[in-house]
Write a protein that holds these residues in place. Structure first.
Motif, PDB file in Angstrom:
ATOM      1  N   GLY A 272       0.789  -1.227   0.000  1.00  0.00           N
ATOM      2  CA  GLY A 272       0.000   0.000   0.000  1.00  0.00           C
ATOM      3  C   GLY A 272       0.813   1.264   0.000  1.00  0.00           C
ATOM      4  O   GLY A 272       0.247   2.359   0.176  1.00  0.00           O
ATOM      5  N   TYR A 273       2.141   1.164  -0.220  1.00  0.00           N
ATOM      6  CA  TYR A 273       2.976   2.369  -0.209  1.00  0.00           C
ATOM      7  C   TYR A 273       2.944   3.104  -1.546  1.00  0.00           C
ATOM      8  O   TYR A 273       3.412   4.236  -1.643  1.00  0.00           O
ATOM      9  CB  TYR A 273       4.427   2.013   0.133  1.00  0.00           C
ATOM     10  N   ILE A 274       2.443   2.455  -2.595  1.00  0.00           N
ATOM     11  CA  ILE A 274       2.322   3.094  -3.902  1.00  0.00           C
ATOM     12  C   ILE A 274       0.851   3.083  -4.277  1.00  0.00           C
ATOM     13  O   ILE A 274       0.185   2.049  -4.248  1.00  0.00           O
ATOM     14  CB  ILE A 274       3.133   2.348  -4.967  1.00  0.00           C
ATOM     15  N   SER A 275       0.347   4.269  -4.577  1.00  0.00           N
ATOM     16  CA  SER A 275      -1.074   4.378  -4.931  1.00  0.00           C
ATOM     17  C   SER A 275      -1.265   4.865  -6.359  1.00  0.00           C
ATOM     18  O   SER A 275      -2.370   5.203  -6.761  1.00  0.00           O
ATOM     19  CB  SER A 275      -1.782   5.340  -3.967  1.00  0.00           C
ATOM     20  N   TYR A 276      -0.155   4.867  -7.147  1.00  0.00           N
ATOM     21  CA  TYR A 276      -0.230   5.393  -8.511  1.00  0.00           C
ATOM     22  C   TYR A 276      -0.672   4.302  -9.478  1.00  0.00           C
ATOM     23  O   TYR A 276      -0.241   3.150  -9.387  1.00  0.00           O
ATOM     24  CB  TYR A 276       1.120   5.964  -8.942  1.00  0.00           C
ATOM     25  N   GLY A 277      -1.520   4.682 -10.433  1.00  0.00           N
ATOM     26  CA  GLY A 277      -1.892   3.774 -11.516  1.00  0.00           C
ATOM     27  C   GLY A 277      -2.555   2.508 -11.003  1.00  0.00           C
ATOM     28  O   GLY A 277      -3.397   2.531 -10.102  1.00  0.00           O
ATOM     29  N   PRO A 278      -2.133   1.357 -11.591  1.00  0.00           N
ATOM     30  CA  PRO A 278      -2.805   0.097 -11.288  1.00  0.00           C
ATOM     31  C   PRO A 278      -2.319  -0.550  -9.997  1.00  0.00           C
ATOM     32  O   PRO A 278      -2.765  -1.652  -9.677  1.00  0.00           O
ATOM     33  CB  PRO A 278      -2.438  -0.771 -12.493  1.00  0.00           C
ATOM     34  N   SER A 279      -1.417   0.105  -9.257  1.00  0.00           N
ATOM     35  CA  SER A 279      -0.848  -0.532  -8.066  1.00  0.00           C
ATOM     36  C   SER A 279      -1.907  -0.830  -7.016  1.00  0.00           C
ATOM     37  O   SER A 279      -1.762  -1.780  -6.231  1.00  0.00           O
ATOM     38  CB  SER A 279       0.251   0.355  -7.472  1.00  0.00           C
ATOM     39  N   GLN A 280      -2.984  -0.015  -6.962  1.00  0.00           N
ATOM     40  CA  GLN A 280      -4.026  -0.242  -5.959  1.00  0.00           C
ATOM     41  C   GLN A 280      -4.806  -1.531  -6.224  1.00  0.00           C
ATOM     42  O   GLN A 280      -5.409  -2.098  -5.308  1.00  0.00           O
ATOM     43  CB  GLN A 280      -4.991   0.943  -5.940  1.00  0.00           C
ATOM     44  N   ASP A 281      -4.776  -1.998  -7.483  1.00  0.00           N
ATOM     45  CA  ASP A 281      -5.524  -3.208  -7.839  1.00  0.00           C
ATOM     46  C   ASP A 281      -4.673  -4.476  -7.773  1.00  0.00           C
ATOM     47  O   ASP A 281      -5.140  -5.554  -8.128  1.00  0.00           O
ATOM     48  CB  ASP A 281      -6.095  -3.073  -9.253  1.00  0.00           C
ATOM     49  N   LEU A 282      -3.428  -4.336  -7.327  1.00  0.00           N
ATOM     50  CA  LEU A 282      -2.554  -5.509  -7.236  1.00  0.00           C
ATOM     51  C   LEU A 282      -3.091  -6.500  -6.208  1.00  0.00           C
ATOM     52  O   LEU A 282      -3.541  -6.135  -5.127  1.00  0.00           O
ATOM     53  CB  LEU A 282      -1.130  -5.103  -6.840  1.00  0.00           C
ATOM     54  N   THR A 283      -3.028  -7.776  -6.603  1.00  0.00           N
ATOM     55  CA  THR A 283      -3.369  -8.856  -5.680  1.00  0.00           C
ATOM     56  C   THR A 283      -2.170  -9.795  -5.585  1.00  0.00           C
ATOM     57  O   THR A 283      -1.186  -9.649  -6.338  1.00  0.00           O
ATOM     58  CB  THR A 283      -4.589  -9.644  -6.181  1.00  0.00           C
ATOM     59  N   LEU A 284      -2.266 -10.733  -4.669  1.00  0.00           N
ATOM     60  CA  LEU A 284      -1.173 -11.702  -4.568  1.00  0.00           C
ATOM     61  C   LEU A 284      -1.029 -12.472  -5.875  1.00  0.00           C
ATOM     62  O   LEU A 284       0.092 -12.766  -6.311  1.00  0.00           O
ATOM     63  CB  LEU A 284      -1.435 -12.675  -3.405  1.00  0.00           C
ATOM     64  N   PHE A 285      -2.148 -12.797  -6.526  1.00  0.00           N
ATOM     65  CA  PHE A 285      -2.088 -13.541  -7.787  1.00  0.00           C
ATOM     66  C   PHE A 285      -1.397 -12.722  -8.871  1.00  0.00           C
ATOM     67  O   PHE A 285      -0.441 -13.181  -9.496  1.00  0.00           O
ATOM     68  CB  PHE A 285      -3.508 -13.901  -8.242  1.00  0.00           C
ATOM     69  N   SER A 286      -1.871 -11.481  -9.087  1.00  0.00           N
ATOM     70  CA  SER A 286      -1.296 -10.671 -10.171  1.00  0.00           C
ATOM     71  C   SER A 286       0.141 -10.283  -9.866  1.00  0.00           C
ATOM     72  O   SER A 286       1.017 -10.341 -10.739  1.00  0.00           O
ATOM     73  CB  SER A 286      -2.148  -9.418 -10.396  1.00  0.00           C
ATOM     74  N   GLY A 287       0.427  -9.912  -8.620  1.00  0.00           N
ATOM     75  CA  GLY A 287       1.788  -9.526  -8.261  1.00  0.00           C
ATOM     76  C   GLY A 287       2.762 -10.686  -8.363  1.00  0.00           C
ATOM     77  O   GLY A 287       3.869 -10.554  -8.896  1.00  0.00           O
ATOM     78  N   LEU A 288       2.326 -11.848  -7.838  1.00  0.00           N
ATOM     79  CA  LEU A 288       3.208 -13.018  -7.901  1.00  0.00           C
ATOM     80  C   LEU A 288       3.420 -13.479  -9.333  1.00  0.00           C
ATOM     81  O   LEU A 288       4.534 -13.862  -9.717  1.00  0.00           O
ATOM     82  CB  LEU A 288       2.605 -14.155  -7.067  1.00  0.00           C
ATOM     83  N   LEU A 289       2.368 -13.436 -10.157  1.00  0.00           N
ATOM     84  CA  LEU A 289       2.512 -13.857 -11.553  1.00  0.00           C
ATOM     85  C   LEU A 289       3.465 -12.930 -12.303  1.00  0.00           C
ATOM     86  O   LEU A 289       4.290 -13.391 -13.098  1.00  0.00           O
ATOM     87  CB  LEU A 289       1.143 -13.882 -12.234  1.00  0.00           C
ATOM     88  N   VAL A 290       3.372 -11.616 -12.030  1.00  0.00           N
ATOM     89  CA  VAL A 290       4.305 -10.683 -12.666  1.00  0.00           C
ATOM     90  C   VAL A 290       5.738 -11.003 -12.246  1.00  0.00           C
ATOM     91  O   VAL A 290       6.670 -11.011 -13.071  1.00  0.00           O
ATOM     92  CB  VAL A 290       3.934  -9.229 -12.319  1.00  0.00           C
TER      93      VAL A 290
END
Length: 556
Positions: A272-290
């Motif tokens: 939650g330290y970055i609120s720019y762009g799509p960072s607020q929609d990051l989940t464990l699935f999307s973040g881990l897959l990236v």
């Protein structure tokens, strides 16, 4: 630069002939990339469902099945990719060796004899094998290094466009530095091949001439020459390795930095330290897959960097091979003369001219007819052109002008017997050496031929008879015995035309007698014999003696 451009065009032509196999290799590699993306997606889904959604294990069965299937598909595709790549490389190397073989045959044994055996062996083995990595790895990887990262980039942009931008900005740096490093690598690899070529050629020549070097007390200077060449090869090899390590270090540095930036972004975004762009929609699935896909994004580029040295090696080897093939294109083409009478029972020579020195032709407008069954002796001063005339009749050389018809065919088109001043032997048995020209010869035919050249008593003294071993330098045989063993091939093959270059030169009196008797038997059998000689007994064997001198051929 001209050599490099010619090598690139030549390699491009080889690639065009093998395009289906290259495309098959690329297709299998793309399947590997898609399976990898699916595998990482299933793995991220399993972790997300197990940790965040706290789904029971039985609900994860489908995800586990998908992950196992993706792994299996990836393994099968990798196997197919390696198989197609190996087939492509094998096809290309086979084609190159056929081209080199055709070049050697067209060059002829006389010109080939002036080239170091080490050089020829290097072209046939080392240079051709150096093309393997280029066609099996580099060419397919060039396409995969574009397609697979684009597939991964599409998935990452779909998950988080900001992470995709990070990867997109880092990607061009790797090819840029690869190109900068590769410019030096190509030059070093070409220098590497040239150095090892000189070393291998000189080493083989020194080994073959070791006895002569010892007789003249030149072993120490020869050893010093080889030491200097070896040291040159060591320095070039170390320079090549330095470039290889440098390019790998550059690639690992930039890919590691890019992955670290993506990892920091994903971590800070999830916290939650970055609120720019799509960072607020990051989940464990999307973040881990990236995160899982980030190393796979750079993996094709890593492989391309590793295989870039295969390209440099292929360019160096290709430049040497192209140089050899271009020499064939530059071979002197004879000036056509009136076509001689295509009689099936005549060796017809018309307007034959051969020039080594422009001021003094070896043969100048020579014309003559030799009938089937004639025994012709060519005599004259040393250097007068006797051996050259035999080489032309054999098809070993091309004249500068004029033409030759051998029993109605081009020289070399009709099988003939040949005995040079140095006997040709191969490592094997006596029978192996006689079956070089007649593979289906029976043991009885071989023994008969050996008796006809006076080797019967020696054959009886050998425990294994015709299956006694012999080396290519004739170890265990005298010079005359080796010459007679080569002459025995003529009796086994039953040729109509037999060409001999100084058949009794350097032989003892007993060996001379055996050779003379063997040639007399061939003459009585109606064979056409043409031989160069100064030996008086051989001259009396001939029914026609030709004097070869001052560029002309006249009846003596």
């Amino acid at each position: 630069m001209a050599d490099q451009a010619a090598a690139r065009r030549w390699l491009g032509g080889l690639a065009a002939h093998s395009r289906p196999l290259i495309l098959a290799t690329v297709s299998a590699g793309i399947v590997v990339g898609i399976a990898t993306i699916a595998q990482m997606a299933f793995l991220a889904g399993i972790i997300h469902q197990g940790i965040v959604a706290r789904a029971p294990v039985e609900e994860l069965t489908l995800l586990f099945t998908g992950a196992v299937a993706a792994i299996l598909i990836r393994g099968i595709a990798q196997g197919l990719q390696a198989r197609f790549a190996a087939r492509c490389s094998r096809k290309v190397r086979s084609e190159v060796r056929h081209r080199i073989n055709r070049c050697w045959r067209a060059t002829g044994p006389v010109a080939m004899g002036q080239i170091s055996a080490g050089t020829l062996a290097r072209e046939w083995l080392d240079h051709t094998d150096a093309l393997h990595g280029y066609f099996a790895r580099f060419l397919p990887q060039m396409i995969l290094a574009v397609v697979v990262p684009l597939l991964i980039l599409g998935v990452v942009f779909w998950l988080d466009w900001l992470a995709g931008i990070f990867l997109l900005l880092a990607a061009p740096l790797i090819p840029l530095f690869m190109a900068l490093v590769g410019m030096g690598a190509e030059k070093l690899n070409q220098q590497h091949f040239q150095t090892i070529g000189r070393l291998s050629g000189q080493f083989l020549d020194k080994v073959r001439g070791l006895t002569t070097l010892q007789l003249f007390g030149q072993t120490t200077p020869a050893a010093e020459t080889l030491r200097k060449r070896s040291d040159d090869y060591r320095r070039v090899t170390m320079k090549t390795l330095k470039v290889a390590f440098l390019s790998s270090a550059v690639l690992e540095f930039f890919s590691s930095v890019a992955i670290a930036v993506v990892a920091i972004y994903i971590g800070l975004g999830l916290l939650g330290y970055i609120s720019y762009g799509p960072s607020q929609d990051l989940t464990l699935f999307s973040g881990l897959l990236v995160l899982l896909l980030a190393p796979e994004f750079f993996q094709p580029l890593r492989l391309l960097s590793q295989h870039y040295h295969d390209r440099a090696a292929a360019m160096g080897a290709g430049a040497e091979i192209v140089e050899r093939l271009q020499k064939l294109d530059n071979v002197r083409s004879p000036t056509p003369a009136p076509t001689p009478q295509q009689a099936p029972d005549v060796v017809a020579v018309r307007g034959l001219t051969l020039v080594y020195d422009a001021e003094r032709p070896v043969l100048d407008q020579v014309s003559l007819d030799i009938k089937k069954g004639d025994v012709i002796a060519l005599t004259g001063p040393s250097g007068g052109g006797k051996s050259s005339l035999l080489y032309l009749m054999a098809g070993f050389m091309e004249p500068d002008q004029g033409s030759i018809s051998v029993f109605g065919a081009k020289p070399g088109a009709v099988a003939f017997g040949w005995l040079g001043q140095s006997p040709f032997l191969v490592h094997g048995t006596w029978a192996d050496n006689l079956r070089l020209t007649t593979p289906d010869a029976t043991d009885i035919a071989i023994e008969t031929a050996l008796h006809q050249v006076g080797l019967g008593d020696l054959l009886k003294s050998r425990e294994k008879g015709i299956y006694s071993r012999i080396t290519e330098d004739g170890q265990g045989l005298s010079g005359g015995q080796a010459r007679r063993l080569s002459l025995a091939r003529v009796f086994v093959a039953n040729y109509d035309l037999i060409l001999l270059d100084e058949p009794t030169a350097g032989l003892d009196s007993d060996s001379e007698i055996y050779i003379l008797e063997a040639l007399r038997k061939l003459a009585l059998a109606g064979k056409t014999l043409i031989f160069a000689t100064h030996h008086q007994a051989l001259l009396t064997l001939a029914n026609r003696t030709l004097l070869v001198t001052a560029g002309g051929v006249h009846d003596a």
